[in-house]
Every structure is written in C-alpha cells, then in structure tokens.
Scaffold this motif. Structure first.
Motif, PDB file in Angstrom:
ATOM      1  N   UNK A   1       0.825  -1.206   0.000  1.00  0.00           N
ATOM      2  CA  UNK A   1       0.000   0.000   0.000  1.00  0.00           C
ATOM      3  C   UNK A   1       0.864   1.263   0.000  1.00  0.00           C
ATOM      4  N   UNK A   2       1.751   1.376  -0.996  1.00  0.00           N
ATOM      5  CA  UNK A   2       2.748   2.441  -0.995  1.00  0.00           C
ATOM      6  C   UNK A   2       2.292   3.700  -1.727  1.00  0.00           C
ATOM      7  N   UNK A   3       2.968   4.792  -1.428  1.00  0.00           N
ATOM      8  CA  UNK A   3       2.737   6.057  -2.118  1.00  0.00           C
ATOM      9  C   UNK A   3       3.032   5.902  -3.604  1.00  0.00           C
ATOM     10  N   UNK A   4       4.081   5.153  -3.925  1.00  0.00           N
ATOM     11  CA  UNK A   4       4.443   4.948  -5.334  1.00  0.00           C
ATOM     12  C   UNK A   4       3.330   4.227  -6.088  1.00  0.00           C
ATOM     13  N   UNK A   5       2.748   3.212  -5.479  1.00  0.00           N
ATOM     14  CA  UNK A   5       1.640   2.493  -6.116  1.00  0.00           C
ATOM     15  C   UNK A   5       0.466   3.425  -6.354  1.00  0.00           C
ATOM     16  N   UNK A   6       0.205   4.321  -5.391  1.00  0.00           N
ATOM     17  CA  UNK A   6      -0.906   5.259  -5.528  1.00  0.00           C
ATOM     18  C   UNK A   6      -0.651   6.257  -6.645  1.00  0.00           C
ATOM     19  N   UNK A   7       0.623   6.612  -6.865  1.00  0.00           N
ATOM     20  CA  UNK A   7       0.963   7.595  -7.896  1.00  0.00           C
ATOM     21  C   UNK A   7       0.904   7.002  -9.296  1.00  0.00           C
ATOM     22  N   UNK A   8       1.075   5.692  -9.407  1.00  0.00           N
ATOM     23  CA  UNK A   8       1.170   5.035 -10.713  1.00  0.00           C
ATOM     24  C   UNK A   8      -0.167   4.460 -11.158  1.00  0.00           C
ATOM     25  N   UNK A   9      -0.282   4.252 -12.465  1.00  0.00           N
ATOM     26  CA  UNK A   9      -1.459   3.567 -13.003  1.00  0.00           C
ATOM     27  C   UNK A   9      -1.443   2.097 -12.605  1.00  0.00           C
ATOM     28  N   UNK A  10      -0.262   1.499 -12.629  1.00  0.00           N
ATOM     29  CA  UNK A  10      -0.093   0.101 -12.220  1.00  0.00           C
ATOM     30  C   UNK A  10       0.872   0.056 -11.041  1.00  0.00           C
ATOM     31  N   UNK A  11       0.401  -0.437  -9.904  1.00  0.00           N
ATOM     32  CA  UNK A  11       1.262  -0.600  -8.741  1.00  0.00           C
ATOM     33  C   UNK A  11       1.641  -2.062  -8.571  1.00  0.00           C
ATOM     34  N   UNK A  12       2.940  -2.332  -8.521  1.00  0.00           N
ATOM     35  CA  UNK A  12       3.442  -3.688  -8.313  1.00  0.00           C
ATOM     36  C   UNK A  12       4.179  -3.702  -6.981  1.00  0.00           C
ATOM     37  N   UNK A  13       3.726  -4.531  -6.059  1.00  0.00           N
ATOM     38  CA  UNK A  13       4.325  -4.603  -4.734  1.00  0.00           C
ATOM     39  C   UNK A  13       4.775  -6.035  -4.460  1.00  0.00           C
TER      40      UNK A  13
END
Length: 316
Positions: free
Chosen positions: A187-199
């Motif tokens: 549940x990262x800030x980067x995932x929220x900023x991107x169209x596709x979040x890969x964690x």
C-alpha cells in the motif's frame, strides 16, 4: 497520515524520514537475524541463501499485477514507445543494468530502453544518496526525457516512498505515459501515484534496511520479465533463440552462427559466408538462406512484417 501524503508536516527532516519509514517491512529488524555478527561464515551463507530463496515466491504472488502491466507496456512499445526505468540508489542501478543489456541482446537502439537515475550517471558508481530526496529533480528528469503518451515509465523504489521516484512517476502519468510503480512494501505512495502498482513483499532483510539484498533481487527479477517479455512480444526472438542479437564480440558472433545454423539448417561454412555477406544481420541471413531470396529481398520481407522472423518465414 494517509498513503497519499508522503511528506507530512514535521519539524525536522530527520523526523520526516522516521515517520515515512515507520512500519515498512523493508526497514524492519527480523529477530531471526539478530545474531548474524556472531555466526560462522558457513552458517550465515546458508541463512542468506534460505532468505534469497523466498524471493521468487514473492514475485509469483505479485504476478496478477505484473502481467497486465507488461501487456500494457508491450502495446505501447509496438506503437513506437519507449521503456524507461526511474530509480535512486540501488534500484536506479538495477534499472541501468537491465536497460544496458537490451542493445546487445535485442539490437534495440539505446534510446528505446534506458534508465534515469537520481544524481545522473555519476550515481551509477558513486553514492549520491541525497539526490533521492529531490522531487523537483524527478519531475525535471521526466521532462528532459521528452516522455509522451507512447512511453512506459517504471519507477523503482524498495520503500515505495522515494520522493524523486514518486514525483517522476506522477509527472509521467500526467503526460499520459503508462506509469508503473515497483516497490517492496504494501500500500505504498508509489503504487498510488502510478497507473499500475506492483508490490513484491519480500519482508525484512538480513541486514535491516539493506534493500540491495532481497528487495534488489526481486526488482531485477521483475525488470527481467518486463524487458524480456516485451521484446518477445515485439518479435525479438524466434522461439527461445536470440535472433536480434548484435554480434559485437567473438562470443556473440559464435552465438549468431549457431542460431543461423539451427534455424536455417545449414553447415558452419555456409552460415559464416552468409553472415559475413549480410554484415552479421542474423534474421536477414536466415530469411535469405531459408527462402533463397537475395539479401535485399530478405530485408524487404522482414521490413514488411516489422522484423518478425517467424512471420517472414511463414509468409507465402
């Protein structure tokens, strides 16, 4: 603080880092590794090997988010777009490594797949850690690269909160590019900023916070998938053979020779003569040998199918 607020109001920069890293699995101290400084080398090596063995499983769990991102990237690249990695520190260097392998492996021009690293090229070999904290520089780097809606931009940050990377991905998304965030926390800030979040959730490192270890391995595995699968989708292989290899040294020339002999079913001498005549263009050589076409005719047939060797060989 919510996931959308990476820079909360605090009194000092040190406090900001403490708050933003709190609760991150990649920063946690695993009690299983608390005595590593007392372990014999053999025991510690086995422990590291066991920890590393968990990484592919973590990548497998993330495949439902990885696959659609690769599919979307392939579509954009088929339309003429570029694949751009953005990172800071170790993730940035991993992006540079993966991108630098594409020209010799797939004969891509350097501008088709490349990496942007915080701090610039000097940061590849020399630490430039402060550069990751500059979001304005991340935005400027995306603008300087001339990112468009055809491009795919992958931001890489183990923590998922690196200001340079988050800002770069947000800017790429604003410009209409396919934006992908690759991190190793939930549940990262980067995932929220991107169209596709890969964690890819690899958990705590053997040395707490040393994300060049499991997190770095996970990032390289995922980037391997992106660069390899996208290139396969673009027709850069014939089966599992590297038919777009650029034979720039003895090893690669021998590889090219073996590929031509295998697909065209010719002896070594025939393959050598044909490759030299074609300036070591592997696909053009194969088409000429398999079809009896001239060099120019073979080149024209390949061009008509966007360089796809299988399509060129199956054309009636």
């Amino acid at each position: 603080m919510t996931r959308h607020d990476p820079y909360p109001t605090v009194t000092t920069a040190a406090e900001a880092v403490t708050i933003s890293l709190a609760g991150l699995a990649t920063e946690a101290a695993d009690p299983r590794f608390a005595e590593i400084d007392r372990m014999p080398v053999g025991v510690l090596a086995a422990l590291m090997n066991d920890a590393d063995a968990t990484v592919p499983g973590a990548v497998a769990l993330a495949l439902p988010t990885i696959v659609p991102a690769i599919e979307a990237a392939a579509l954009r690249m088929k339309a003429g777009g570029r694949l751009i990695y953005v990172g800071a520190g170790t993730p940035g260097r991993i992006g540079v490594l993966d991108a630098s392998e594409c020209p010799p492996t797939f004969s891509t021009p350097p501008e088709q797949v490349f990496a942007i690293i915080a701090g610039g090229s000097k940061a590849i070999v020399s630490p430039c850690e402060g550069a990751e904290d500059d979001p304005a520089a991340g935005i400027a780097a995306i603008d300087a690269a001339g990112v468009t809606s055809l491009d795919t931009v992958i931001g890489i940050a183990s923590s998922g909160r690196t200001p340079y990377v988050v800002a770069a991905i947000a800017r790429a998304r604003e410009l209409g590019a396919l934006s992908i965030g690759l991190s190793c926390n939930h549940d990262t800030v980067l995932s929220a900023a991107a169209e596709h979040g890969i964690e890819v959730l690899v958990g705590p490192e053997i040395i707490s916070g040393s994300t060049r270890l499991k997190a770095g391995t996970a990032q390289k595995l995922v980037l391997n998938m992106f660069s390899t699968i996208v290139m396969v989708q673009l027709g850069k292989t014939y089966g599992n053979l590297m038919v777009d290899v650029k034979p720039t040294n003895v090893k690669l020339r021998e590889r090219a020779l073996g590929i031509v002999r295998t697909i065209a079913n010719v002896d070594r001498e025939t393959a050598v003569v044909a490759l030299v005549a074609n300036n070591y263009n592997v696909k053009q050589t194969i088409v000429a040998l398999r079809t009896g076409l001239s060099i120019d005719e073979a080149g024209a047939r390949l061009s008509a199918v966007n360089g796809n060797l299988r399509a060129a060989l199956e054309e009636k």
